[in-house]
Design a protein around this motif. Structure first.
Motif, PDB file in Angstrom:
ATOM      1  N   GLY A   1       0.753  -1.173   0.021  1.00  0.00           N
ATOM      2  CA  GLY A   1      -0.237  -0.108   0.085  1.00  0.00           C
ATOM      3  C   GLY A   1       0.893   1.204  -0.126  1.00  0.00           C
ATOM      4  O   GLY A   1       0.296   2.399   0.374  1.00  0.00           O
ATOM      5  N   GLY A   2       2.061   1.126  -0.483  1.00  0.00           N
ATOM      6  CA  GLY A   2       2.887   2.448  -0.615  1.00  0.00           C
ATOM      7  C   GLY A   2       3.517   2.777   0.755  1.00  0.00           C
ATOM      8  O   GLY A   2       4.228   3.726   0.867  1.00  0.00           O
ATOM      9  N   HIS A   3       3.523   1.848   1.844  1.00  0.00           N
ATOM     10  CA  HIS A   3       4.016   2.291   3.041  1.00  0.00           C
ATOM     11  C   HIS A   3       5.268   1.630   3.293  1.00  0.00           C
ATOM     12  O   HIS A   3       5.901   1.691   4.395  1.00  0.00           O
ATOM     13  CB  HIS A   3       3.092   1.835   3.996  1.00  0.00           C
ATOM     14  N   GLY A   4       5.650   0.472   2.563  1.00  0.00           N
ATOM     15  CA  GLY A   4       6.874  -0.376   2.610  1.00  0.00           C
ATOM     16  C   GLY A   4       8.138  -0.092   2.326  1.00  0.00           C
ATOM     17  O   GLY A   4       8.947  -0.920   2.854  1.00  0.00           O
ATOM     18  N   PRO A   5       8.647   0.910   1.567  1.00  0.00           N
ATOM     19  CA  PRO A   5       9.886   1.042   1.294  1.00  0.00           C
ATOM     20  C   PRO A   5      10.831   1.300   2.521  1.00  0.00           C
ATOM     21  O   PRO A   5      10.455   1.816   3.566  1.00  0.00           O
ATOM     22  CB  PRO A   5      10.158   2.276   0.639  1.00  0.00           C
ATOM     23  N   PHE A   6      11.915   0.727   2.485  1.00  0.00           N
ATOM     24  CA  PHE A   6      12.991   0.637   3.693  1.00  0.00           C
ATOM     25  C   PHE A   6      13.284   2.471   3.692  1.00  0.00           C
ATOM     26  O   PHE A   6      13.580   3.162   2.817  1.00  0.00           O
ATOM     27  CB  PHE A   6      14.151   0.113   3.498  1.00  0.00           C
ATOM     28  N   ARG A   7      13.160   2.970   4.891  1.00  0.00           N
ATOM     29  CA  ARG A   7      13.442   4.243   5.145  1.00  0.00           C
ATOM     30  C   ARG A   7      14.709   4.562   6.216  1.00  0.00           C
ATOM     31  O   ARG A   7      14.530   4.537   7.368  1.00  0.00           O
ATOM     32  CB  ARG A   7      11.945   5.021   5.795  1.00  0.00           C
ATOM     33  N   SER A   8      15.866   4.525   5.514  1.00  0.00           N
ATOM     34  CA  SER A   8      17.031   4.626   6.107  1.00  0.00           C
ATOM     35  C   SER A   8      16.823   6.302   6.966  1.00  0.00           C
ATOM     36  O   SER A   8      17.431   6.491   8.124  1.00  0.00           O
ATOM     37  CB  SER A   8      17.953   4.780   5.448  1.00  0.00           C
ATOM     38  N   ASP A   9      16.312   7.217   6.455  1.00  0.00           N
ATOM     39  CA  ASP A   9      15.907   8.610   6.902  1.00  0.00           C
ATOM     40  C   ASP A   9      15.188   8.456   8.464  1.00  0.00           C
ATOM     41  O   ASP A   9      15.762   8.914   9.343  1.00  0.00           O
ATOM     42  CB  ASP A   9      15.263   9.653   6.186  1.00  0.00           C
ATOM     43  N   TRP A  10      14.341   7.466   8.457  1.00  0.00           N
ATOM     44  CA  TRP A  10      13.498   7.427   9.630  1.00  0.00           C
ATOM     45  C   TRP A  10      14.649   6.659  10.915  1.00  0.00           C
ATOM     46  O   TRP A  10      14.614   7.141  12.002  1.00  0.00           O
ATOM     47  CB  TRP A  10      12.317   6.319   9.583  1.00  0.00           C
ATOM     48  N   LEU A  11      15.346   5.577  10.455  1.00  0.00           N
ATOM     49  CA  LEU A  11      16.255   5.145  11.433  1.00  0.00           C
ATOM     50  C   LEU A  11      17.319   6.207  11.789  1.00  0.00           C
ATOM     51  O   LEU A  11      17.777   6.278  12.904  1.00  0.00           O
ATOM     52  CB  LEU A  11      16.986   3.860  10.745  1.00  0.00           C
ATOM     53  N   ASP A  12      17.849   6.858  10.775  1.00  0.00           N
ATOM     54  CA  ASP A  12      18.811   7.983  11.078  1.00  0.00           C
ATOM     55  C   ASP A  12      18.367   8.885  12.094  1.00  0.00           C
ATOM     56  O   ASP A  12      19.080   9.569  12.906  1.00  0.00           O
ATOM     57  CB  ASP A  12      19.043   8.882   9.697  1.00  0.00           C
ATOM     58  N   ALA A  13      16.870   9.488  12.079  1.00  0.00           N
ATOM     59  CA  ALA A  13      16.452  10.267  12.876  1.00  0.00           C
ATOM     60  C   ALA A  13      16.477   9.938  14.382  1.00  0.00           C
ATOM     61  O   ALA A  13      16.745  10.330  15.395  1.00  0.00           O
ATOM     62  CB  ALA A  13      14.983  10.735  12.579  1.00  0.00           C
ATOM     63  N   VAL A  14      16.075   8.541  14.384  1.00  0.00           N
ATOM     64  CA  VAL A  14      15.943   7.833  15.619  1.00  0.00           C
ATOM     65  C   VAL A  14      17.274   7.669  16.306  1.00  0.00           C
ATOM     66  O   VAL A  14      17.803   7.947  17.386  1.00  0.00           O
ATOM     67  CB  VAL A  14      15.158   6.210  15.669  1.00  0.00           C
ATOM     68  N   ALA A  15      18.182   7.228  15.517  1.00  0.00           N
ATOM     69  CA  ALA A  15      19.671   6.934  15.910  1.00  0.00           C
ATOM     70  C   ALA A  15      20.467   8.401  16.443  1.00  0.00           C
ATOM     71  O   ALA A  15      21.209   8.344  17.483  1.00  0.00           O
ATOM     72  CB  ALA A  15      20.532   6.233  14.815  1.00  0.00           C
ATOM     73  N   ALA A  16      20.103   9.192  15.813  1.00  0.00           N
ATOM     74  CA  ALA A  16      20.558  10.818  16.171  1.00  0.00           C
ATOM     75  C   ALA A  16      20.699  10.962  17.280  1.00  0.00           C
ATOM     76  O   ALA A  16      21.102  11.829  17.882  1.00  0.00           O
ATOM     77  CB  ALA A  16      20.408  11.577  14.948  1.00  0.00           C
ATOM     78  N   THR A  17      19.390  10.681  17.811  1.00  0.00           N
ATOM     79  CA  THR A  17      18.742  10.749  19.257  1.00  0.00           C
ATOM     80  C   THR A  17      19.421  10.112  20.381  1.00  0.00           C
ATOM     81  O   THR A  17      19.223  10.080  21.586  1.00  0.00           O
ATOM     82  CB  THR A  17      17.330  11.077  19.496  1.00  0.00           C
ATOM     83  N   GLY A  18      20.138   8.907  20.037  1.00  0.00           N
ATOM     84  CA  GLY A  18      20.591   7.931  20.875  1.00  0.00           C
ATOM     85  C   GLY A  18      19.380   7.040  21.307  1.00  0.00           C
ATOM     86  O   GLY A  18      19.718   6.311  22.280  1.00  0.00           O
ATOM     87  N   ARG A  19      18.302   6.927  20.765  1.00  0.00           N
ATOM     88  CA  ARG A  19      17.345   6.304  21.148  1.00  0.00           C
ATOM     89  C   ARG A  19      17.372   4.820  20.613  1.00  0.00           C
ATOM     90  O   ARG A  19      17.997   4.777  19.526  1.00  0.00           O
ATOM     91  CB  ARG A  19      15.788   6.804  20.826  1.00  0.00           C
ATOM     92  N   THR A  20      16.444   3.879  20.679  1.00  0.00           N
ATOM     93  CA  THR A  20      16.325   2.640  20.188  1.00  0.00           C
ATOM     94  C   THR A  20      15.146   2.791  19.352  1.00  0.00           C
ATOM     95  O   THR A  20      14.043   3.174  19.964  1.00  0.00           O
ATOM     96  CB  THR A  20      16.221   1.493  21.319  1.00  0.00           C
ATOM     97  N   GLY A  21      15.077   2.222  18.174  1.00  0.00           N
ATOM     98  CA  GLY A  21      14.071   2.245  17.191  1.00  0.00           C
ATOM     99  C   GLY A  21      13.470   0.750  17.355  1.00  0.00           C
ATOM    100  O   GLY A  21      14.233  -0.160  17.401  1.00  0.00           O
ATOM    101  N   LEU A  22      12.043   0.659  17.552  1.00  0.00           N
ATOM    102  CA  LEU A  22      11.700  -0.551  17.392  1.00  0.00           C
ATOM    103  C   LEU A  22      10.400  -0.783  16.448  1.00  0.00           C
ATOM    104  O   LEU A  22       9.609   0.049  16.245  1.00  0.00           O
ATOM    105  CB  LEU A  22      10.831  -0.934  18.820  1.00  0.00           C
ATOM    106  N   LEU A  23      10.682  -1.617  15.310  1.00  0.00           N
ATOM    107  CA  LEU A  23      10.107  -1.519  14.076  1.00  0.00           C
ATOM    108  C   LEU A  23       8.925  -2.745  14.100  1.00  0.00           C
ATOM    109  O   LEU A  23       9.311  -3.885  14.308  1.00  0.00           O
ATOM    110  CB  LEU A  23      10.876  -1.623  12.950  1.00  0.00           C
TER     111      LEU A  23
END
Length: 159
Positions: free
Chosen positions: A39-61
């Motif tokens: 549905g157009g939601h699925g591409p890998f989004r490195s920018d989202w991971l970058d935003a989370v990583a830049a804050t020192g937080r852990t991302g949970l997908l």
């Protein structure tokens, strides 16, 4: 113990909504988001991971093999189709995206809530099959492993 939070627009629209939440809750260390494959939601989004990583937080997908139609019966995303390789190009693109990163680990909560009838991988969906679910899980895990991805931690959440 770490506090995690899911906010509808995070990280898709940035992390600023966390600031207001943290004012009342304290530091949010885990940023959780859902991402459907179709549905157009699925591409890998490195920018989202970058935003989370830049804050020192852990991302949970929470990674969901379906299109956001509200319908659980989606044969294209059934575990049988996944295990048979129908989505291997998509999975390989994600594996390459993670392999290109030097950070992590990135927890992926794959095909959660298998106990229900509301997702194509659910055991209660017509044609739902625990063996096919297991085979799809193994197929995805092995595809990532075979491409050398080492910065993923897999989360099994059956309920």
């Amino acid at each position: 113990m770490k506090l995690g939070l899911h906010l509808e627009s995070v990280p898709q629209e940035g992390l600023s909504p966390l600031t207001a939440a943290e004012a009342g809750l304290g530091p949010v260390e885990i940023v959780h988001w859902f991402q459907a494959w179709g549905g157009g939601h699925g591409p890998f989004r490195s920018d989202w991971l970058d935003a989370v990583a830049a804050t020192g937080r852990t991302g949970l997908l929470t990674w969901e093999p379906w299109a956001l139609t509200g319908e659980a019966a989606q044969p294209a995303f059934a575990p049988q189709a996944i295990a048979a390789g129908a989505h291997d190009d998509y999975l390989a693109a994600w594996a390459a995206g993670f392999a290109a990163r030097s950070d992590g680990p990135w927890p992926i909560r794959l095909m959660h809530e298998v106990n229900g009838t509301w997702y194509p991988w659910g055991g209660g969906v017509p044609g739902g099959d625990p063996a096919a679910y297991r085979d799809a899980w193994i197929h995805i895990h092995e595809l990532f492993r075979s491409t050398g991805v080492g910065n993923i931690s897999w989360v099994w959440c059956p309920l």
